[in-house]
Scaffold this active site. Structure first.
Site, PDB file in Angstrom:
ATOM      1  N   ASN A   1      -8.248   1.766   9.310  1.00  0.00           N
ATOM      2  CA  ASN A   1      -6.996   1.924  10.064  1.00  0.00           C
ATOM      3  C   ASN A   1      -7.339   1.910  11.544  1.00  0.00           C
ATOM      4  O   ASN A   1      -8.264   2.634  11.972  1.00  0.00           O
ATOM      5  CB  ASN A   1      -6.330   3.260   9.728  1.00  0.00           C
ATOM      6  CG  ASN A   1      -5.759   3.302   8.329  1.00  0.00           C
ATOM      7  OD1 ASN A   1      -5.778   2.306   7.617  1.00  0.00           O
ATOM      8  ND2 ASN A   1      -5.239   4.448   7.935  1.00  0.00           N
TER       9      ASN A   1
ATOM     10  N   HIS B   1      -2.881  10.907   0.751  1.00  0.00           N
ATOM     11  CA  HIS B   1      -2.440  10.607   2.126  1.00  0.00           C
ATOM     12  C   HIS B   1      -1.781  11.867   2.688  1.00  0.00           C
ATOM     13  O   HIS B   1      -0.619  11.873   3.064  1.00  0.00           O
ATOM     14  CB  HIS B   1      -1.475   9.419   2.126  1.00  0.00           C
ATOM     15  CG  HIS B   1      -1.314   8.758   3.468  1.00  0.00           C
ATOM     16  ND1 HIS B   1      -1.482   7.383   3.676  1.00  0.00           N
ATOM     17  CD2 HIS B   1      -1.003   9.267   4.682  1.00  0.00           C
ATOM     18  CE1 HIS B   1      -1.260   7.104   4.951  1.00  0.00           C
ATOM     19  NE2 HIS B   1      -0.981   8.220   5.577  1.00  0.00           N
TER      20      HIS B   1
ATOM     21  N   GLU C   1      -4.240  -0.266   7.862  1.00  0.00           N
ATOM     22  CA  GLU C   1      -3.134   0.080   8.756  1.00  0.00           C
ATOM     23  C   GLU C   1      -3.384  -0.491  10.159  1.00  0.00           C
ATOM     24  O   GLU C   1      -4.482  -0.365  10.681  1.00  0.00           O
ATOM     25  CB  GLU C   1      -2.961   1.594   8.932  1.00  0.00           C
ATOM     26  CG  GLU C   1      -2.277   2.307   7.806  1.00  0.00           C
ATOM     27  CD  GLU C   1      -2.161   3.794   8.069  1.00  0.00           C
ATOM     28  OE1 GLU C   1      -1.971   4.206   9.242  1.00  0.00           O
ATOM     29  OE2 GLU C   1      -2.305   4.562   7.099  1.00  0.00           O
TER      30      GLU C   1
ATOM     31  N   GLU D   1      -7.946   8.452   5.742  1.00  0.00           N
ATOM     32  CA  GLU D   1      -8.355   9.086   6.998  1.00  0.00           C
ATOM     33  C   GLU D   1      -8.837  10.540   6.837  1.00  0.00           C
ATOM     34  O   GLU D   1      -8.229  11.484   7.364  1.00  0.00           O
ATOM     35  CB  GLU D   1      -7.211   9.020   8.011  1.00  0.00           C
ATOM     36  CG  GLU D   1      -6.765   7.622   8.307  1.00  0.00           C
ATOM     37  CD  GLU D   1      -5.817   7.538   9.483  1.00  0.00           C
ATOM     38  OE1 GLU D   1      -5.326   8.567   9.961  1.00  0.00           O
ATOM     39  OE2 GLU D   1      -5.566   6.406   9.933  1.00  0.00           O
TER      40      GLU D   1
ATOM     41  N   ARG E   1       0.861  -1.185   0.000  1.00  0.00           N
ATOM     42  CA  ARG E   1       0.000   0.000   0.000  1.00  0.00           C
ATOM     43  C   ARG E   1       0.893   1.229   0.000  1.00  0.00           C
ATOM     44  O   ARG E   1       1.577   1.496   0.995  1.00  0.00           O
ATOM     45  CB  ARG E   1      -0.943  -0.002   1.199  1.00  0.00           C
ATOM     46  CG  ARG E   1      -1.828   1.232   1.237  1.00  0.00           C
ATOM     47  CD  ARG E   1      -2.739   1.282   2.452  1.00  0.00           C
ATOM     48  NE  ARG E   1      -3.400   2.580   2.500  1.00  0.00           N
ATOM     49  CZ  ARG E   1      -3.476   3.344   3.599  1.00  0.00           C
ATOM     50  NH1 ARG E   1      -2.971   2.913   4.741  1.00  0.00           N
ATOM     51  NH2 ARG E   1      -4.058   4.528   3.564  1.00  0.00           N
TER      52      ARG E   1
ATOM     53  N   TYR F   1      -5.518   1.430  15.661  1.00  0.00           N
ATOM     54  CA  TYR F   1      -4.317   1.244  16.489  1.00  0.00           C
ATOM     55  C   TYR F   1      -4.648   0.976  17.944  1.00  0.00           C
ATOM     56  O   TYR F   1      -3.986   0.161  18.593  1.00  0.00           O
ATOM     57  CB  TYR F   1      -3.414   2.479  16.369  1.00  0.00           C
ATOM     58  CG  TYR F   1      -2.765   2.622  15.013  1.00  0.00           C
ATOM     59  CD1 TYR F   1      -3.458   3.166  13.930  1.00  0.00           C
ATOM     60  CD2 TYR F   1      -1.460   2.198  14.809  1.00  0.00           C
ATOM     61  CE1 TYR F   1      -2.862   3.293  12.685  1.00  0.00           C
ATOM     62  CE2 TYR F   1      -0.851   2.311  13.563  1.00  0.00           C
ATOM     63  CZ  TYR F   1      -1.565   2.862  12.516  1.00  0.00           C
ATOM     64  OH  TYR F   1      -0.973   2.989  11.271  1.00  0.00           O
TER      65      TYR F   1
HETATM   66  C1  LIG Z   1      -4.533   7.287  15.606  1.00  0.00           C
HETATM   67  O1  LIG Z   1      -4.148   6.387  14.600  1.00  0.00           O
HETATM   68  C2  LIG Z   1      -4.470   6.814  13.277  1.00  0.00           C
HETATM   69  O2  LIG Z   1      -5.473   6.000  12.757  1.00  0.00           O
HETATM   70  C3  LIG Z   1      -3.265   6.748  12.405  1.00  0.00           C
HETATM   71  C4  LIG Z   1      -2.004   6.269  12.707  1.00  0.00           C
HETATM   72  N1  LIG Z   1      -1.250   6.448  11.578  1.00  0.00           N
HETATM   73  C5  LIG Z   1      -2.031   7.043  10.640  1.00  0.00           C
HETATM   74  N2  LIG Z   1      -3.262   7.173  11.135  1.00  0.00           N
HETATM   75  C6  LIG Z   1      -1.559   7.506   9.291  1.00  0.00           C
HETATM   76  O3  LIG Z   1      -2.378   6.983   8.259  1.00  0.00           O
HETATM   77  C7  LIG Z   1      -0.097   7.179   9.072  1.00  0.00           C
HETATM   78  O4  LIG Z   1       0.395   8.050   8.065  1.00  0.00           O
HETATM   79  C8  LIG Z   1       0.675   7.292  10.396  1.00  0.00           C
HETATM   80  O5  LIG Z   1       2.073   7.170  10.197  1.00  0.00           O
HETATM   81  C9  LIG Z   1       0.169   6.177  11.331  1.00  0.00           C
HETATM   82  C10 LIG Z   1       0.941   6.096  12.649  1.00  0.00           C
HETATM   83  O6  LIG Z   1       0.695   7.227  13.409  1.00  0.00           O
END
Ligand SMILES: CO[C@H](O)c1c[n+]2c([nH]1)[C@H](O)[C@@H](O)[C@H](O)[C@H]2CO
Length: 467
Positions: free
Chosen positions: A302, A131, A372, A176, A87, A304
């Site tokens: 995405n 992005h 992600e 996002e 990706r 986390y």
């Molecule tokens: C709070 O998490 C978000 O969904 C998120 C985390 N992240 C992202 N979005 C972005 O899509 C990436 O470019 C970042 O590098 C990556 C890590 O921070």
């Protein structure tokens, strides 16, 4: 949700469905460098990162991982991981230096080299159109707060579809949009660094219009599946009183994208709230939801970490582990949960909750990709040249097991992209936060596969997670 059966697991491993797509992800501004190479125009992140005080340590993406020159090394690492897809994102100003009109042939040439290299390596290009690196010239014209951007983005999508659509395996229109609108225009921590809720709400709507125009443009120029990537939140109330606040928080981040795309409206819970609902703020015109609701082939997600939300104590003072997030709410870091170098919670079950409670009821049988998931830790290279990132391995295993559980619950998750292939420019954190399966020495640009990369490669090869 009907339980899906396939031989999910044997005694010693959790097997993923046949054909499950394993990948790794990056983004243009975070890895490419070549900030003004070969005709590329400036992006808002070029501007923002060169503005004193905006990025940790004054870091910028002028060189980053130098993937503008070293993309061949990156492809070799992807082959070593054995992934089926990569990706990547396109830098809009590398292809259209001012974001409109003139096309930079050398910019197209760069992405043709990368895409051809991937295809030759047997790796499917999964391409994100946007992005976060908006051409600065478009921000000078109002950026995402200007409704005209929906047409500008549609033009860019058509150029990309015509140029690469014969080799791209799947398209993601936006990465996002919530972050673009609310971190870029509401709290200002990201480019363009604006703090104006009214502009954030306008941007929220214009991003969706732009997405819809891009879907149409890609349908006209490429046979590849099209989707969008959303960063959806799981808000966990720690008391019954906090439940109503958790629902509002999920509406403000999830609903303002899921509802327009899949239900043709903004969240009813936000009716009357002009500071978060584009409908309440008067941005919706006749025909908008027909554009926004263009049918998709998949949803990218995405994710986390979860958020825990509680009520602020009567004395107005946050307690240990609490951060005030509103007039009467706090976010909470529960005792006992690990936190990453980004101060994000590690709670793998939350990705299963996200997929079963929030995603599946909206998307139904629509394929879902985890576009992600990953974690940041204080990585270092040992004297014998290893990066033994055991915490990242634990995070990876835990979240893959939870994704496996969601699939068993019947959620049609079709693939997983690890964030990230490489340590890279982590936006306002600069190079201080490492997410890569591959360690990058930014002084030498040497790449070193971390232990987590070796573990990921074995999971990919087996299409299974050892218990
Ligand atoms: C709070 O998490 C978000 O969904 C998120 C985390 N992240 C992202 N979005 C972005 O899509 C990436 O470019 C970042 O590098 C990556 C890590 O921070």
């Amino acid at each position: 949700m009907p339980r899906r059966y396939f031989p999910m697991s044997t005694d010693d491993q959790l097997r993923f469905p046949d054909g499950f797509l394993w990948g790794a992800a990056t983004a243009a501004y975070q890895i490419e460098g070549g900030a003004d190479a070969e005709g590329k125009g400036p992006s808002i992140w070029d501007t923002f990162s060169h503005t004193p005080g905006k990025v940790f340590h004054g870091d910028n993406g002028d060189v980053a991982c130098d993937s503008f020159h070293r993309y061949g090394e990156d492809i070799a690492l992807l082959k070593r991981l054995g992934v089926g897809s990569y990706r990547l994102s396109l830098s809009w100003p590398r292809i259209q230096p001012t974001g409109r009109g003139e096309v930079n042939a050398k910019g197209l040439d760069y992405y043709n080299r990368v895409i051809d290299g991937l295809v030759e390596a047997g790796i499917e290009p999964s391409v994100t159109l946007y992005h976060w690196d908006l051409p600065q010239a478009l921000q000078d014209a109002g950026g995402w707060a200007n409704r005209d951007i929906a047409d500008w983005f549609g033009e860019f999508a058509a150029i990309a579809g015509e140029a690469f659509g014969d080799r791209v395996s799947r398209w993601i229109t936006l990465n996002e949009p919530w972050v673009v609108a609310h971190v870029g225009y509401r709290d200002g921590r990201h480019a363009p660094g604006i703090q104006d809720p009214a502009l954030a709400v306008a941007a929220n709507h214009h991003l969706l219009l732009a997405h819809g125009n891009a879907v149409s443009a890609l349908r006209a120029s490429s046979a590849a599946p099209v989707g969008i990537t959303l960063n959806l939140t799981v808000e966990r109330p720690v008391t019954p009183e906090a439940a109503a606040h958790a629902a509002v928080l999920e509406a403000r981040q999830n609903g303002v994208y899921l509802d327009p795309i899949f239900h043709g409206r903004y969240p009813e819970l936000l009716d009357g709230d002009a500071s978060f609902s584009p409908a309440a703020a008067g941005h919706v015109r006749d025909g908008d939801f027909e554009i926004i609701g263009a049918p998709l082939d998949f949803l990218g997600v995405n994710f986390y970490a979860p958020h825990y939300v509680g009520m602020l104590h009567a004395d107005g003072e946050p307690r240990r582990g609490e951060t005030v997030t509103g007039p009467d709410t706090v976010s909470i870091q529960p005792d006992g949960l690990p936190i990453t170098a980004m101060n994000w919670l590690v709670e793998p079950g939350s990705i299963r909750e996200l997929l079963t409670r929030i995603v599946a009821p909206v998307t139904g049988a629509l394929p879902v990709y985890i576009t992600e998931n990953g974690s940041s830790w204080h990585d270092y290279v040992t004297q014998d040249g290893q990066v033994n990132d055991l915490e990242r391995i634990a995070y990876l295993r835990g979240h893959l097991a939870a994704v496996h559980g969601a699939i068993a619950d019947g959620v049609p998750v079709k693939g997983y992209f690890a964030w990230s292939l490489l340590d890279n420019f982590e936006w306002a954190e600069g190079y201080a936060k490492r997410f890569g399966l591959v360690y990058v020495d930014f002084a030498t640009q040497e790449r070193l596969l971390k232990r987590s990369g070796e573990v990921y490669a074995s999971i990919v090869a087996a299409n299974a997670l050892p218990k």
